[in-house]
Design a protein around this motif. Structure first.
Motif, mmCIF file in Angstrom:
data_model
loop_
_atom_site.group_PDB
_atom_site.id
_atom_site.type_symbol
_atom_site.label_atom_id
_atom_site.label_comp_id
_atom_site.label_asym_id
_atom_site.label_seq_id
_atom_site.Cartn_x
_atom_site.Cartn_y
_atom_site.Cartn_z
ATOM 1 N N ILE A 131 0.586 -1.644 -0.060
ATOM 2 C CA ILE A 131 0.197 0.064 0.091
ATOM 3 C C ILE A 131 0.541 1.154 -0.069
ATOM 4 O O ILE A 131 0.479 2.230 -0.655
ATOM 5 N N HIS A 132 2.108 1.286 0.519
ATOM 6 C CA HIS A 132 3.310 1.859 0.610
ATOM 7 C C HIS A 132 3.502 2.543 -0.667
ATOM 8 O O HIS A 132 3.336 3.878 -1.117
ATOM 9 N N TRP A 133 3.581 1.456 -1.066
ATOM 10 C CA TRP A 133 4.874 1.606 -2.938
ATOM 11 C C TRP A 133 3.742 2.432 -3.513
ATOM 12 O O TRP A 133 3.950 3.269 -4.825
ATOM 13 N N ALA A 134 1.827 1.755 -3.381
ATOM 14 C CA ALA A 134 0.976 2.423 -4.196
ATOM 15 C C ALA A 134 0.547 3.631 -3.920
ATOM 16 O O ALA A 134 0.394 4.315 -4.953
ATOM 17 N N LYS A 135 0.562 4.639 -3.119
ATOM 18 C CA LYS A 135 0.592 5.477 -2.710
ATOM 19 C C LYS A 135 1.761 6.946 -3.072
ATOM 20 O O LYS A 135 1.628 7.717 -3.512
ATOM 21 N N GLN A 136 2.433 5.835 -3.427
ATOM 22 C CA GLN A 136 4.065 6.344 -3.722
ATOM 23 C C GLN A 136 4.136 6.827 -5.215
ATOM 24 O O GLN A 136 4.160 7.703 -5.948
ATOM 25 N N GLN A 137 3.499 5.800 -5.756
ATOM 26 C CA GLN A 137 2.804 5.806 -7.345
ATOM 27 C C GLN A 137 2.646 6.565 -7.307
ATOM 28 O O GLN A 137 1.606 6.592 -8.934
ATOM 29 N N GLN A 138 1.284 7.477 -6.506
ATOM 30 C CA GLN A 138 -0.291 7.482 -7.022
ATOM 31 C C GLN A 138 -1.339 7.285 -6.871
ATOM 32 O O GLN A 138 -1.744 7.478 -7.787
ATOM 33 N N LEU A 139 -1.781 5.885 -6.867
ATOM 34 C CA LEU A 139 -2.054 5.286 -7.446
ATOM 35 C C LEU A 139 -4.232 5.415 -6.764
ATOM 36 O O LEU A 139 -3.643 6.196 -5.087
ATOM 37 N N HIS A 140 -4.906 5.894 -7.531
ATOM 38 C CA HIS A 140 -6.007 5.832 -6.412
ATOM 39 C C HIS A 140 -6.615 4.936 -6.006
ATOM 40 O O HIS A 140 -7.340 5.215 -5.324
ATOM 41 N N ARG A 141 -6.502 3.539 -5.752
ATOM 42 C CA ARG A 141 -7.556 2.447 -5.628
ATOM 43 C C ARG A 141 -6.081 0.979 -5.882
ATOM 44 O O ARG A 141 -6.094 0.882 -7.376
ATOM 45 N N LEU A 142 -6.320 0.516 -5.148
ATOM 46 C CA LEU A 142 -5.779 -0.942 -4.991
ATOM 47 C C LEU A 142 -7.324 -2.451 -5.071
ATOM 48 O O LEU A 142 -7.857 -1.676 -4.129
ATOM 49 N N GLU A 143 -7.218 -3.381 -5.935
ATOM 50 C CA GLU A 143 -8.190 -4.361 -5.982
ATOM 51 C C GLU A 143 -7.667 -5.274 -5.917
ATOM 52 O O GLU A 143 -6.339 -5.376 -6.709
ATOM 53 N N LEU A 144 -8.463 -6.113 -5.747
ATOM 54 C CA LEU A 144 -7.994 -7.759 -5.637
ATOM 55 C C LEU A 144 -9.227 -8.773 -5.698
ATOM 56 O O LEU A 144 -10.034 -7.991 -5.038
ATOM 57 N N THR A 145 -9.345 -9.599 -5.857
ATOM 58 C CA THR A 145 -10.310 -10.769 -5.508
ATOM 59 C C THR A 145 -9.549 -12.563 -5.325
ATOM 60 O O THR A 145 -8.192 -12.229 -4.502
ATOM 61 N N VAL A 146 -10.394 -12.942 -4.376
ATOM 62 C CA VAL A 146 -10.597 -13.498 -3.226
ATOM 63 C C VAL A 146 -11.514 -14.426 -2.873
ATOM 64 O O VAL A 146 -12.841 -14.328 -2.891
ATOM 65 N N GLN A 165 -8.454 -16.967 5.942
ATOM 66 C CA GLN A 165 -7.227 -16.478 6.126
ATOM 67 C C GLN A 165 -6.613 -15.153 5.431
ATOM 68 O O GLN A 165 -6.053 -14.236 6.536
ATOM 69 N N ALA A 166 -6.706 -15.393 4.265
ATOM 70 C CA ALA A 166 -6.503 -14.219 3.017
ATOM 71 C C ALA A 166 -7.306 -13.508 3.645
ATOM 72 O O ALA A 166 -6.972 -11.838 3.285
ATOM 73 N N ILE A 167 -8.718 -13.204 3.421
ATOM 74 C CA ILE A 167 -9.187 -12.580 3.479
ATOM 75 C C ILE A 167 -9.130 -11.269 5.338
ATOM 76 O O ILE A 167 -9.113 -10.347 5.149
ATOM 77 N N HIS A 168 -9.205 -12.414 6.196
ATOM 78 C CA HIS A 168 -8.860 -11.219 7.396
ATOM 79 C C HIS A 168 -7.354 -10.616 7.942
ATOM 80 O O HIS A 168 -6.763 -9.903 7.884
ATOM 81 N N LEU A 169 -5.910 -11.656 6.531
ATOM 82 C CA LEU A 169 -4.787 -10.632 6.198
ATOM 83 C C LEU A 169 -5.567 -9.222 5.278
ATOM 84 O O LEU A 169 -4.687 -8.006 5.115
ATOM 85 N N TYR A 170 -6.070 -9.221 4.323
ATOM 86 C CA TYR A 170 -6.393 -8.640 3.357
ATOM 87 C C TYR A 170 -7.097 -7.384 4.437
ATOM 88 O O TYR A 170 -6.393 -5.851 4.252
ATOM 89 N N ARG A 171 -7.963 -8.055 5.765
ATOM 90 C CA ARG A 171 -8.629 -6.550 5.985
ATOM 91 C C ARG A 171 -7.667 -6.166 6.909
ATOM 92 O O ARG A 171 -7.854 -4.834 7.145
ATOM 93 N N LYS A 172 -7.102 -6.458 7.815
ATOM 94 C CA LYS A 172 -5.431 -5.666 8.602
ATOM 95 C C LYS A 172 -4.937 -4.530 7.608
ATOM 96 O O LYS A 172 -4.740 -3.769 8.363
ATOM 97 N N MET A 173 -4.863 -5.041 6.666
ATOM 98 C CA MET A 173 -4.126 -3.956 5.370
ATOM 99 C C MET A 173 -4.794 -3.040 4.860
ATOM 100 O O MET A 173 -3.996 -2.580 4.178
#
Length: 89
Positions: free
Chosen positions: A2-17, A23-31
């Motif tokens: 997320i830090h890298w994406a903000k440095q690149q001035q991206l508007h949003r990050l997306e993913l599918t799960v 376990q992955a959903i829990h990790l993504y929510r923490k992020m």
């Protein structure tokens, strides 16, 4: 990430799960990701249909349409790609 994406001035990050990958959903929510949508019965895994969740991590404020310096990252990227194709042709 997320830090890298903000440095690149991206508007949003997306993913599918896959919906049952807790376990992955829990990790993504923490992020900082949040569920944006669900695509029902979109995948065939082990003889059954499963749902796919669409997750979003917004990187700019909701009322901020462009990254802070006003540059549109995707426009810049595709413009460079187009110019490189033009030069090679």
């Amino acid at each position: 990430m997320i830090h890298w994406a903000k440095q690149q001035q991206l508007h949003r990050l997306e993913l599918t799960v896959i919906e049952h990958n807790h376990q992955a959903i829990h990790l993504y929510r923490k992020m900082g990701f949040k569920e944006e949508g669900i695509k029902r019965d979109s995948l065939w895994i082990d003889g059954q249909f499963v749902n796919n969740l669409y997750e979003l991590a917004p990187l700019t404020k909701k009322n901020q349409r462009h990254p802070p310096n006003g540059r549109l990252w995707f426009y810049h990227f595709y413009r460079q790609l187009f110019l490189a194709k033009e030069k090679s042709a």
